[in-house]
Design an enzyme around this catalytic site. Sequence first.
Site, PDB file in Angstrom:
ATOM      1  N   GLY A  10       0.780  -1.231   0.000  1.00  0.00           N
ATOM      2  CA  GLY A  10       0.000   0.000   0.000  1.00  0.00           C
ATOM      3  C   GLY A  10       0.808   1.275   0.000  1.00  0.00           C
ATOM      4  O   GLY A  10       0.276   2.360  -0.279  1.00  0.00           O
ATOM      5  N   SER A  11       2.090   1.187   0.291  1.00  0.00           N
ATOM      6  CA  SER A  11       2.943   2.366   0.412  1.00  0.00           C
ATOM      7  C   SER A  11       3.139   3.056  -0.930  1.00  0.00           C
ATOM      8  O   SER A  11       3.534   2.428  -1.922  1.00  0.00           O
ATOM      9  CB  SER A  11       4.301   1.942   0.974  1.00  0.00           C
ATOM     10  OG  SER A  11       5.311   2.861   0.652  1.00  0.00           O
ATOM     11  N   ALA A  12       2.910   4.366  -0.968  1.00  0.00           N
ATOM     12  CA  ALA A  12       3.120   5.123  -2.202  1.00  0.00           C
ATOM     13  C   ALA A  12       4.579   5.067  -2.666  1.00  0.00           C
ATOM     14  O   ALA A  12       4.836   4.834  -3.854  1.00  0.00           O
ATOM     15  CB  ALA A  12       2.663   6.559  -2.021  1.00  0.00           C
ATOM     16  N   ARG A  15       5.135   1.801  -4.272  1.00  0.00           N
ATOM     17  CA  ARG A  15       4.461   1.714  -5.570  1.00  0.00           C
ATOM     18  C   ARG A  15       5.237   2.446  -6.653  1.00  0.00           C
ATOM     19  O   ARG A  15       5.240   2.042  -7.815  1.00  0.00           O
ATOM     20  CB  ARG A  15       3.035   2.243  -5.456  1.00  0.00           C
ATOM     21  CG  ARG A  15       2.104   1.294  -4.721  1.00  0.00           C
ATOM     22  CD  ARG A  15       0.672   1.784  -4.703  1.00  0.00           C
ATOM     23  NE  ARG A  15       0.372   2.602  -3.537  1.00  0.00           N
ATOM     24  CZ  ARG A  15      -0.099   3.838  -3.585  1.00  0.00           C
ATOM     25  NH1 ARG A  15      -0.318   4.432  -4.743  1.00  0.00           N
ATOM     26  NH2 ARG A  15      -0.356   4.498  -2.470  1.00  0.00           N
TER      27      ARG A  15
END
Length: 216
Positions: A10-12, A15
Amino acid sequence: MTIDLYYVPGSAPCRAVLLTAKALNLNLNLKIVDLHHGEHLKPEFLKLNPQHTVPTLVDDGLSIWESRAIITYLVNKYAKGSSLYPEEPRARALVDQRLYFDIGTLYQRFGDYFYPQVFGGAPADKEKFAKIEDALQLLDKFLDGQKYVAGPNLTVADLSLIASVSSFEATDIDFKKYPNIKRWYETVKSTAPGYQEANEKGLDAFKALVSSMLKK
Protein backbone atom coordinates in the site's frame (compact mmCIF):
# COMPACT_ATOMS: atom_id res chain seq x y z
CA MET A 1 21.46 -11.50 -10.32
CA THR A 2 18.36 -11.22 -8.13
CA ILE A 3 17.12 -7.76 -7.19
CA ASP A 4 15.31 -7.87 -3.85
CA LEU A 5 12.69 -5.29 -2.95
CA TYR A 6 11.53 -5.09 0.65
CA TYR A 7 8.20 -3.32 0.53
CA VAL A 8 4.63 -2.81 1.71
CA PRO A 9 2.05 -3.01 -1.10
CA GLY A 10 0.00 0.00 0.00
CA SER A 11 2.94 2.37 0.41
CA ALA A 12 3.12 5.12 -2.20
CA PRO A 13 6.95 5.16 -2.25
CA CYS A 14 6.95 1.39 -2.72
CA ARG A 15 4.46 1.71 -5.57
CA ALA A 16 6.75 4.24 -7.26
CA VAL A 17 9.51 1.62 -7.30
CA LEU A 18 7.14 -1.02 -8.68
CA LEU A 19 6.03 1.36 -11.44
CA THR A 20 9.64 2.07 -12.37
CA ALA A 21 10.52 -1.62 -12.47
CA LYS A 22 7.55 -2.22 -14.78
CA ALA A 23 8.64 0.63 -17.05
CA LEU A 24 12.13 -0.91 -17.23
CA ASN A 25 10.80 -4.46 -17.61
CA LEU A 26 12.77 -5.52 -14.53
CA ASN A 27 11.76 -8.49 -12.43
CA LEU A 28 12.05 -7.81 -8.71
CA ASN A 29 12.11 -10.43 -5.99
CA LEU A 30 9.36 -8.97 -3.81
CA LYS A 31 9.62 -9.36 -0.04
CA ILE A 32 6.72 -7.99 2.00
CA VAL A 33 7.78 -6.45 5.31
CA ASP A 34 5.26 -6.87 8.12
CA LEU A 35 5.53 -3.51 9.85
CA HIS A 36 2.70 -4.35 12.25
CA HIS A 37 4.75 -7.17 13.75
CA GLY A 38 8.02 -5.25 13.68
CA GLU A 39 9.86 -7.10 10.92
CA HIS A 40 11.51 -3.81 9.95
CA LEU A 41 13.10 -3.63 13.41
CA LYS A 42 14.69 -7.08 13.35
CA PRO A 43 18.51 -7.20 13.31
CA GLU A 44 18.67 -8.72 9.82
CA PHE A 45 16.64 -5.86 8.37
CA LEU A 46 18.47 -3.18 10.34
CA LYS A 47 21.69 -4.53 8.86
CA LEU A 48 20.29 -3.76 5.41
CA ASN A 49 18.74 -0.43 6.38
CA PRO A 50 19.55 1.22 9.72
CA GLN A 51 16.63 3.63 9.14
CA HIS A 52 14.31 0.59 8.99
CA THR A 53 12.14 2.04 6.22
CA VAL A 54 10.47 0.68 3.12
CA PRO A 55 11.10 0.46 0.28
CA THR A 56 14.57 -1.00 0.57
CA LEU A 57 16.30 -2.43 -2.50
CA VAL A 58 19.18 -4.89 -2.43
CA ASP A 59 21.02 -5.34 -5.72
CA ASP A 60 24.31 -7.18 -6.08
CA GLY A 61 25.33 -6.40 -2.51
CA LEU A 62 24.16 -2.78 -2.60
CA SER A 63 21.43 -1.87 -0.15
CA ILE A 64 19.62 1.36 -0.96
CA TRP A 65 16.52 3.01 0.44
CA GLU A 66 14.48 6.18 -0.20
CA SER A 67 12.24 5.51 -3.20
CA ARG A 68 13.41 8.43 -5.34
CA ALA A 69 17.03 7.30 -4.93
CA ILE A 70 16.00 3.75 -5.82
CA ILE A 71 14.13 4.65 -9.00
CA THR A 72 16.91 6.85 -10.38
CA TYR A 73 19.46 4.16 -9.52
CA LEU A 74 17.45 1.54 -11.41
CA VAL A 75 17.35 3.66 -14.56
CA ASN A 76 21.02 4.61 -14.28
CA LYS A 77 22.06 0.97 -13.96
CA TYR A 78 19.60 -0.89 -16.15
CA ALA A 79 18.50 1.62 -18.79
CA LYS A 80 21.20 4.27 -19.03
CA GLY A 81 20.17 6.91 -21.53
CA SER A 82 16.46 6.19 -21.11
CA SER A 83 14.04 9.11 -21.38
CA LEU A 84 12.66 7.95 -18.02
CA TYR A 85 15.62 9.74 -16.43
CA PRO A 86 17.28 11.81 -19.16
CA GLU A 87 21.00 12.44 -19.12
CA GLU A 88 20.90 15.92 -20.68
CA PRO A 89 21.59 18.26 -17.73
CA ARG A 90 18.64 20.63 -18.13
CA ALA A 91 16.15 17.82 -18.67
CA ARG A 92 17.52 15.85 -15.72
CA ALA A 93 17.47 18.91 -13.47
CA LEU A 94 13.76 19.35 -14.17
CA VAL A 95 13.05 15.69 -13.35
CA ASP A 96 15.09 16.00 -10.15
CA GLN A 97 13.24 19.16 -9.16
CA ARG A 98 9.90 17.40 -9.55
CA LEU A 99 11.15 14.44 -7.51
CA TYR A 100 12.32 16.76 -4.72
CA PHE A 101 9.02 18.61 -4.88
CA ASP A 102 7.27 15.28 -4.39
CA ILE A 103 9.23 14.18 -1.32
CA GLY A 104 9.78 17.61 0.21
CA THR A 105 6.46 19.30 -0.44
CA LEU A 106 3.57 17.29 -1.88
CA TYR A 107 3.98 13.89 -0.23
CA GLN A 108 5.35 15.41 2.97
CA ARG A 109 2.30 17.66 3.33
CA PHE A 110 0.02 14.75 2.50
CA GLY A 111 1.57 12.71 5.29
CA ASP A 112 1.56 15.58 7.78
CA TYR A 113 -2.15 16.13 7.20
CA PHE A 114 -3.51 12.64 6.72
CA TYR A 115 -1.44 10.11 8.65
CA PRO A 116 -2.13 11.59 12.12
CA GLN A 117 -5.83 11.16 11.38
CA VAL A 118 -5.47 7.56 10.22
CA PHE A 119 -2.90 6.24 12.67
CA GLY A 120 -3.37 8.60 15.61
CA GLY A 121 -7.05 9.48 15.57
CA ALA A 122 -6.24 13.18 15.29
CA PRO A 123 -8.82 15.64 13.92
CA ALA A 124 -8.33 17.20 10.51
CA ASP A 125 -6.08 20.25 10.64
CA LYS A 126 -7.31 23.11 8.43
CA GLU A 127 -3.89 24.75 8.21
CA LYS A 128 -2.26 21.51 7.05
CA PHE A 129 -5.08 21.00 4.56
CA ALA A 130 -4.44 24.47 3.15
CA LYS A 131 -0.77 23.55 2.63
CA ILE A 132 -1.81 20.49 0.62
CA GLU A 133 -4.04 22.63 -1.56
CA ASP A 134 -1.11 24.99 -2.11
CA ALA A 135 1.06 22.04 -3.21
CA LEU A 136 -1.64 20.82 -5.59
CA GLN A 137 -1.95 24.29 -7.09
CA LEU A 138 1.80 24.26 -7.71
CA LEU A 139 1.64 20.84 -9.35
CA ASP A 140 -1.25 22.01 -11.52
CA LYS A 141 0.89 24.99 -12.57
CA PHE A 142 3.86 22.72 -13.38
CA LEU A 143 1.57 20.77 -15.73
CA ASP A 144 0.21 23.78 -17.57
CA GLY A 145 0.85 23.10 -21.26
CA GLN A 146 2.81 19.93 -20.44
CA LYS A 147 1.79 16.35 -21.19
CA TYR A 148 3.91 15.03 -18.36
CA VAL A 149 5.25 16.67 -15.24
CA ALA A 150 8.76 17.25 -16.60
CA GLY A 151 8.05 17.73 -20.29
CA PRO A 152 6.79 15.71 -23.26
CA ASN A 153 7.99 12.29 -22.08
CA LEU A 154 7.05 10.00 -19.21
CA THR A 155 9.77 10.12 -16.55
CA VAL A 156 10.41 8.74 -13.09
CA ALA A 157 9.03 12.03 -11.76
CA ASP A 158 5.62 11.08 -13.12
CA LEU A 159 5.88 7.61 -11.62
CA SER A 160 6.78 8.97 -8.20
CA LEU A 161 4.16 11.69 -8.24
CA ILE A 162 1.34 9.49 -9.48
CA ALA A 163 1.97 7.08 -6.62
CA SER A 164 1.63 10.03 -4.24
CA VAL A 165 -1.33 11.72 -5.92
CA SER A 166 -3.30 8.50 -6.36
CA SER A 167 -3.09 8.02 -2.58
CA PHE A 168 -5.30 11.08 -2.21
CA GLU A 169 -8.17 8.88 -3.39
CA ALA A 170 -8.27 7.43 0.13
CA THR A 171 -8.83 10.89 1.63
CA ASP A 172 -11.17 13.86 1.55
CA ILE A 173 -8.75 15.73 -0.72
CA ASP A 174 -10.17 16.35 -4.20
CA PHE A 175 -7.17 16.61 -6.50
CA LYS A 176 -9.41 16.18 -9.56
CA LYS A 177 -10.70 19.73 -9.22
CA TYR A 178 -7.37 20.81 -10.68
CA PRO A 179 -7.79 20.41 -14.46
CA ASN A 180 -4.14 19.89 -15.38
CA ILE A 181 -3.63 17.31 -12.64
CA LYS A 182 -6.80 15.49 -13.67
CA ARG A 183 -5.67 15.33 -17.31
CA TRP A 184 -2.16 14.23 -16.35
CA TYR A 185 -3.49 11.62 -13.95
CA GLU A 186 -5.54 9.95 -16.68
CA THR A 187 -2.64 10.19 -19.12
CA VAL A 188 -0.17 8.47 -16.80
CA LYS A 189 -2.71 5.80 -15.83
CA SER A 190 -3.09 4.91 -19.51
CA THR A 191 0.57 5.15 -20.55
CA ALA A 192 2.69 3.97 -17.61
CA PRO A 193 3.60 0.32 -18.26
CA GLY A 194 1.89 -2.12 -15.90
CA TYR A 195 0.04 0.63 -14.07
CA GLN A 196 -2.78 -1.56 -12.80
CA GLU A 197 -0.51 -4.19 -11.31
CA ALA A 198 2.18 -1.84 -10.05
CA ASN A 199 0.01 0.90 -8.57
CA GLU A 200 -3.71 0.20 -8.48
CA LYS A 201 -3.42 -3.08 -6.57
CA GLY A 202 -1.36 -1.40 -3.87
CA LEU A 203 -3.65 1.61 -3.88
CA ASP A 204 -6.59 -0.66 -3.19
CA ALA A 205 -4.66 -2.12 -0.25
CA PHE A 206 -3.95 1.39 1.04
CA LYS A 207 -7.62 2.35 0.76
CA ALA A 208 -8.61 -0.80 2.65
CA LEU A 209 -6.10 -0.04 5.42
CA VAL A 210 -7.35 3.54 5.74
CA SER A 211 -10.95 2.39 5.89
CA SER A 212 -10.21 -0.17 8.59
CA MET A 213 -8.18 2.28 10.69
CA LEU A 214 -10.79 5.04 10.54
CA LYS A 215 -13.47 2.62 11.74
CA LYS A 216 -11.59 1.95 14.97
